[in-house]
Design a protein around this motif. Structure first.
Motif, PDB file in Angstrom:
ATOM      1  N   ILE A 138       0.832  -1.203   0.000  1.00 48.94           N
ATOM      2  CA  ILE A 138       0.000   0.000   0.000  1.00 48.94           C
ATOM      3  C   ILE A 138       0.868   1.255   0.000  1.00 48.94           C
ATOM      4  O   ILE A 138       0.621   2.200  -0.753  1.00 48.94           O
ATOM      5  CB  ILE A 138      -0.955   0.001   1.214  1.00 48.94           C
ATOM      6  CG1 ILE A 138      -2.003  -1.098   1.052  1.00 48.94           C
ATOM      7  CG2 ILE A 138      -1.625   1.366   1.380  1.00 48.94           C
ATOM      8  CD1 ILE A 138      -2.973  -1.205   2.210  1.00 48.94           C
ATOM      9  N   ARG A 187       4.884   3.922  -4.568  1.00 50.76           N
ATOM     10  CA  ARG A 187       3.612   4.631  -4.562  1.00 50.76           C
ATOM     11  C   ARG A 187       3.007   4.632  -3.159  1.00 50.76           C
ATOM     12  O   ARG A 187       3.545   4.040  -2.223  1.00 50.76           O
ATOM     13  CB  ARG A 187       2.626   3.930  -5.502  1.00 50.76           C
ATOM     14  CG  ARG A 187       2.283   2.523  -4.992  1.00 50.76           C
ATOM     15  CD  ARG A 187       1.263   1.816  -5.835  1.00 50.76           C
ATOM     16  NE  ARG A 187       0.903   0.525  -5.234  1.00 50.76           N
ATOM     17  CZ  ARG A 187      -0.003  -0.294  -5.733  1.00 50.76           C
ATOM     18  NH1 ARG A 187      -0.637   0.032  -6.849  1.00 50.76           N
ATOM     19  NH2 ARG A 187      -0.273  -1.448  -5.129  1.00 50.76           N
ATOM     20  N   VAL A 189      -1.115   4.094  -2.223  1.00 52.94           N
ATOM     21  CA  VAL A 189      -2.471   3.997  -2.759  1.00 52.94           C
ATOM     22  C   VAL A 189      -3.389   4.961  -1.996  1.00 52.94           C
ATOM     23  O   VAL A 189      -3.071   5.434  -0.904  1.00 52.94           O
ATOM     24  CB  VAL A 189      -3.017   2.555  -2.683  1.00 52.94           C
ATOM     25  CG1 VAL A 189      -2.123   1.595  -3.453  1.00 52.94           C
ATOM     26  CG2 VAL A 189      -3.166   2.108  -1.237  1.00 52.94           C
ATOM     27  N   ASN A 239     -11.045   1.307  -7.016  1.00 55.81           N
ATOM     28  CA  ASN A 239     -10.274   0.266  -6.321  1.00 55.81           C
ATOM     29  C   ASN A 239      -9.123   0.817  -5.491  1.00 55.81           C
ATOM     30  O   ASN A 239      -8.287   0.047  -5.012  1.00 55.81           O
ATOM     31  CB  ASN A 239      -9.747  -0.762  -7.322  1.00 55.81           C
ATOM     32  CG  ASN A 239      -8.750  -0.159  -8.309  1.00 55.81           C
ATOM     33  OD1 ASN A 239      -8.373   1.004  -8.197  1.00 55.81           O
ATOM     34  ND2 ASN A 239      -8.320  -0.953  -9.272  1.00 55.81           N
ATOM     35  N   GLU A 241      -6.409   2.173  -6.231  1.00 57.40           N
ATOM     36  CA  GLU A 241      -5.084   2.099  -6.834  1.00 57.40           C
ATOM     37  C   GLU A 241      -4.953   2.918  -8.114  1.00 57.40           C
ATOM     38  O   GLU A 241      -3.870   3.385  -8.434  1.00 57.40           O
ATOM     39  CB  GLU A 241      -4.717   0.638  -7.124  1.00 57.40           C
ATOM     40  CG  GLU A 241      -4.565  -0.210  -5.867  1.00 57.40           C
ATOM     41  CD  GLU A 241      -4.079  -1.617  -6.183  1.00 57.40           C
ATOM     42  OE1 GLU A 241      -3.771  -1.881  -7.374  1.00 57.40           O
ATOM     43  OE2 GLU A 241      -3.999  -2.450  -5.263  1.00 57.40           O
ATOM     44  N   ASP A 242      -6.037   3.067  -8.841  1.00 55.30           N
ATOM     45  CA  ASP A 242      -5.975   3.800 -10.115  1.00 55.30           C
ATOM     46  C   ASP A 242      -5.654   5.271  -9.900  1.00 55.30           C
ATOM     47  O   ASP A 242      -6.171   5.909  -8.981  1.00 55.30           O
ATOM     48  CB  ASP A 242      -7.305   3.682 -10.864  1.00 55.30           C
ATOM     49  CG  ASP A 242      -7.590   2.262 -11.310  1.00 55.30           C
ATOM     50  OD1 ASP A 242      -6.624   1.479 -11.424  1.00 55.30           O
ATOM     51  OD2 ASP A 242      -8.776   1.930 -11.506  1.00 55.30           O
ATOM     52  N   CYS A 243      -4.791   5.817 -10.762  1.00 59.17           N
ATOM     53  CA  CYS A 243      -4.415   7.234 -10.686  1.00 59.17           C
ATOM     54  C   CYS A 243      -5.373   8.040 -11.556  1.00 59.17           C
ATOM     55  O   CYS A 243      -5.107   8.283 -12.742  1.00 59.17           O
ATOM     56  CB  CYS A 243      -2.967   7.434 -11.139  1.00 59.17           C
ATOM     57  SG  CYS A 243      -1.767   6.720 -10.025  1.00 59.17           S
ATOM     58  N   CYS A 276       0.740   8.503  -7.071  1.00 56.92           N
ATOM     59  CA  CYS A 276       0.865   7.595  -8.215  1.00 56.92           C
ATOM     60  C   CYS A 276       2.277   7.006  -8.282  1.00 56.92           C
ATOM     61  O   CYS A 276       3.244   7.646  -7.841  1.00 56.92           O
ATOM     62  CB  CYS A 276       0.561   8.333  -9.514  1.00 56.92           C
ATOM     63  SG  CYS A 276      -1.114   8.990  -9.636  1.00 56.92           S
TER      64      CYS A 276
END
Length: 301
Positions: A138, A187, A189, A239, A241-243, A276
């Motif tokens: 994470i 990254r 998240v 979710n 995680e997506d930027c 990101c």
């Protein structure tokens, strides 16, 4: 009859003279205006090669003018001078402000040098039921907590004071600087900086705001993202995680202030944010968490 005839002739002559005079005056002013404008045009061409636009001249003039303020007497904790720190409103949901050139290049270099050799893997404050193993991946950066008193050059002290000015929250409410390094692929998240008591238990104080100072440029990736900006992507399909959403590219010396709490003390759901993955380069950032209560001493969560 003679008298009337003379009177009519005199009136006609007067009208003729009046029209001729007006015509000559118009010609005079036209030629005079044309001559003056030609002189001005050639003068500007000689000085600048091209003619500046009226708006440019106006802006240049206003920039040179010094504004004088009639300041009020300051209190014991106030200032007797005007502080000018430019900012841009990035978003109202969440409340996010952008501060270009907040820190100098030398200040950024100093903060990086202070942390080198002291970095450790960044940790998380676990929620109920979570473990280090279940939360692996994470947050993959490295960092160190440093207080302003540890910096003999005074750079951290100056930055902390500047953050207090723009946030209007006392320095006694801040945590130590968390200076972080994100290397290739690393990254964080999407998450909240404020701790939900339902997930983390009762809180003595809350992280009400966060200030980030970017210490390096990042050629690609490493953006600070707000996926729920303006209420988007909140239908339950995101979710974490997506930027996506509002994304801010790190630029050396620039700063961002965003608030995690509403004025009534509840958590702003649109303050969800993340970092990101870095695609090119290395991301260094100094994080300052601001609490809604006096801290006494810096937290090292």
């Amino acid at each position: 009859m003679k008298a009337k005839s003379v009177k009519r002739n005199w009136s006609a002559k007067t009208n003729t003279l009046s029209f001729s005079s007006v015509f000559l005056i118009c010609i005079f002013f036209f030629l005079g205006g044309f001559f003056c404008s030609t002189l001005i045009f050639h003068s500007q061409e000689e000085e600048n090669d091209i003619r500046p636009r009226p708006m440019t001249r106006l802006l240049e003039k206003s920039a040179k003018e010094e504004t004088k303020y009639n300041l009020l007497p300051a209190g014991e904790s106030g200032d007797d001078f005007i502080t000018s720190i430019p900012f841009q409103v990035l978003s109202w949901r969440p409340r996010a402000l952008y501060f270009p050139n907040f820190a100098s290049s030398e200040q950024c270099k100093r903060m990086i040098n202070l942390s080198k050799g002291r970095l450790r893997p960044s940790g998380l404050k676990l929620r109920k039921g979570e473990t280090k193993e279940s939360t692996k991946g994470i947050r993959t950066s490295s960092g160190v907590f440093i207080t302003a008193s540890e910096d003999e050059t005074g750079v951290l002290d100056a930055i902390e004071e500047k953050i207090a000015r723009v946030s209007k929250i006392p320095r006694s409410n801040v945590e130590a600087f968390n200076i972080l390094r994100y290397e290739l692929g690393q990254r964080y998240v999407s998450h909240y900086d404020a701790f939900d008591p339902a997930e983390h238990g009762p809180q003595e104080s809350q992280r009400m705001a966060t200030f980030l100072v970017y210490l390096t440029d990042v050629p690609e990736g490493g953006e600070t993202m707000f996926p729920y900006e303006n209420g988007l992507n909140m239908d339950g399909s995101y979710n974490f995680e997506d930027c996506i959403g509002l994304r801010v590219r790190p630029r050396k010396g620039d700063g961002i202030l965003f608030y995690s709490l509403f004025p009534n003390g509840t958590i702003d759901p649109t303050s969800l944010h993340g970092s990101c993955p870095v695609i090119k380069g290395t991301k260094w950032v100094a994080t300052k968490w601001i609490r809604n209560e006096d801290q006494g001493r810096p937290s090292i969560i």
